[in-house]
Design an enzyme around this catalytic site. Structure first.
Site, PDB file in Angstrom:
ATOM      1  N   SER A 107      -6.311   3.178   4.587  1.00 51.39           N
ATOM      2  CA  SER A 107      -5.716   2.447   3.461  1.00 51.39           C
ATOM      3  C   SER A 107      -6.778   1.745   2.621  1.00 51.39           C
ATOM      4  CB  SER A 107      -4.677   1.428   3.957  1.00 51.39           C
ATOM      5  OG  SER A 107      -3.815   1.044   2.917  1.00 51.39           O
ATOM      6  N   SER A 157       0.795  -1.236   0.000  1.00 47.66           N
ATOM      7  CA  SER A 157       0.000   0.000   0.000  1.00 47.66           C
ATOM      8  C   SER A 157       0.822   1.279   0.000  1.00 47.66           C
ATOM      9  CB  SER A 157      -0.953   0.015   1.206  1.00 47.66           C
ATOM     10  OG  SER A 157      -2.058  -0.825   0.971  1.00 47.66           O
ATOM     11  N   LYS A 211      -0.086   3.916  -2.483  1.00 45.94           N
ATOM     12  CA  LYS A 211      -1.115   4.938  -2.265  1.00 45.94           C
ATOM     13  C   LYS A 211      -0.527   6.337  -2.088  1.00 45.94           C
ATOM     14  CE  LYS A 211      -4.738   1.918  -0.408  1.00 45.94           C
ATOM     15  NZ  LYS A 211      -4.121   0.608  -0.151  1.00 45.94           N
TER      16      LYS A 211
END
Length: 265
Positions: free
Chosen positions: A112, A52, A55
């Site tokens: 997230s 992640s 992101k």
């Protein structure tokens, strides 16, 4: 003399840390953008799955869109038809559901939320494919030569990779141009559309820590971009491929403290 001694001791500690067989992360970097000073690195250019941490690039492009006027923070963003198929951490969006862009950014950086990433990607670029193309173009513009994106959220995908050095540079691009993102990344939790979201950064209690992003998949291991500002000096620590979240937090906290101690006085 005392400052020189402290600096040399800190450097020695970092060298010993590099050779410690009990280390948790496969790749690591501690860096300050002030003076472009690398305080520690180990396999910092090794290509690894980013989870992640992707992101951060999604957030950068979303903030770019807000800055150039193609996205308004208060404007509703409609979730695309295939949003319910997105797996992993989720806000729980259903097709057609409208959520203001700013709330989706909060869900992205705090919880997230993978479905928030997809909704923002489609809103900004028209499709996930077009957004990923824009992600890679932005990465090239930043000189992130060891990085290739394949998704806006970081779930496992073929030929998606990054390096610890590139993630540090990406983090600074986001913080330098859009410092308000720490208003989200420093929050331990929030509620978006009645859904409670919790920040997985276990180090927000440390002095000056204000972000930035965690990530974990079976492929990537536990990953972290840790950012802290103390006495107007910024340190960015990146760990990739740690054994688990607990080991990631312990190692990142130790490296952060030693990195600040190693800063030239």
């Amino acid at each position: 003399m005392m400052r020189r001694c402290v600096f040399l001791c800190s450097v020695l500690w970092l060298l010993l840390w590099q050779t410690d067989p009990a280390r948790a992360a496969a790749a690591a970097l501690a860096w300050t953008p002030q003076g472009d000073l690398v305080l520690f690195e180990d396999h910092a250019d090794q290509r690894r799955a980013p989870a992640s941490l992707v992101k951060c690039m999604t957030a950068l492009l979303v903030c770019d869109a807000a800055a150039n006027g193609t996205l308004r923070w208060e404007a509703p963003v409609a979730a695309p038809p295939d949003v319910a198929a997105v797996t992993g951490a989720r806000l729980g969006l259903v097709p057609g559901q409208e959520v203001p862009a700013q709330e989706l950014l909060a869900a992205l950086l705090i919880g997230s939320a993978n479905d928030a990433a997809v909704a923002l990607a489609v809103q900004v670029a028209g499709s996930v494919h077009a957004f990923v193309t824009a992600m890679n173009a932005r990465a090239a513009g930043l000189g992130l030569t060891g990085t290739r994106f394949a998704t806006p959220h970081g779930l496992p995908a073929p030929n998606q990779y990054t390096t610890a050095r590139d993630m540090a540079r990406l983090a600074w691009a986001l913080l330098e141009h859009y410092p308000y993102v720490v208003n989200f990344s420093a929050m331990p939790s929030c509620q978006v559309r009645g859904v409670a979201l919790y920040n997985r950064n276990d180090l927000l209690h440390l002095p000056g820590v204000d972000g930035l992003k965690t990530g974990a998949t079976a492929e990537a291991g536990a990953c972290l971009i840790l950012t802290a500002l103390r006495q107007e000096r910024r340190v960015i620590v990146v760990l990739l491929g740690a054994r688990d979240a607990a080991a990631r937090a312990k190692e990142a906290a130790a490296l952060l403290e030693q990195a600040f101690a190693a800063l030239p006085q």
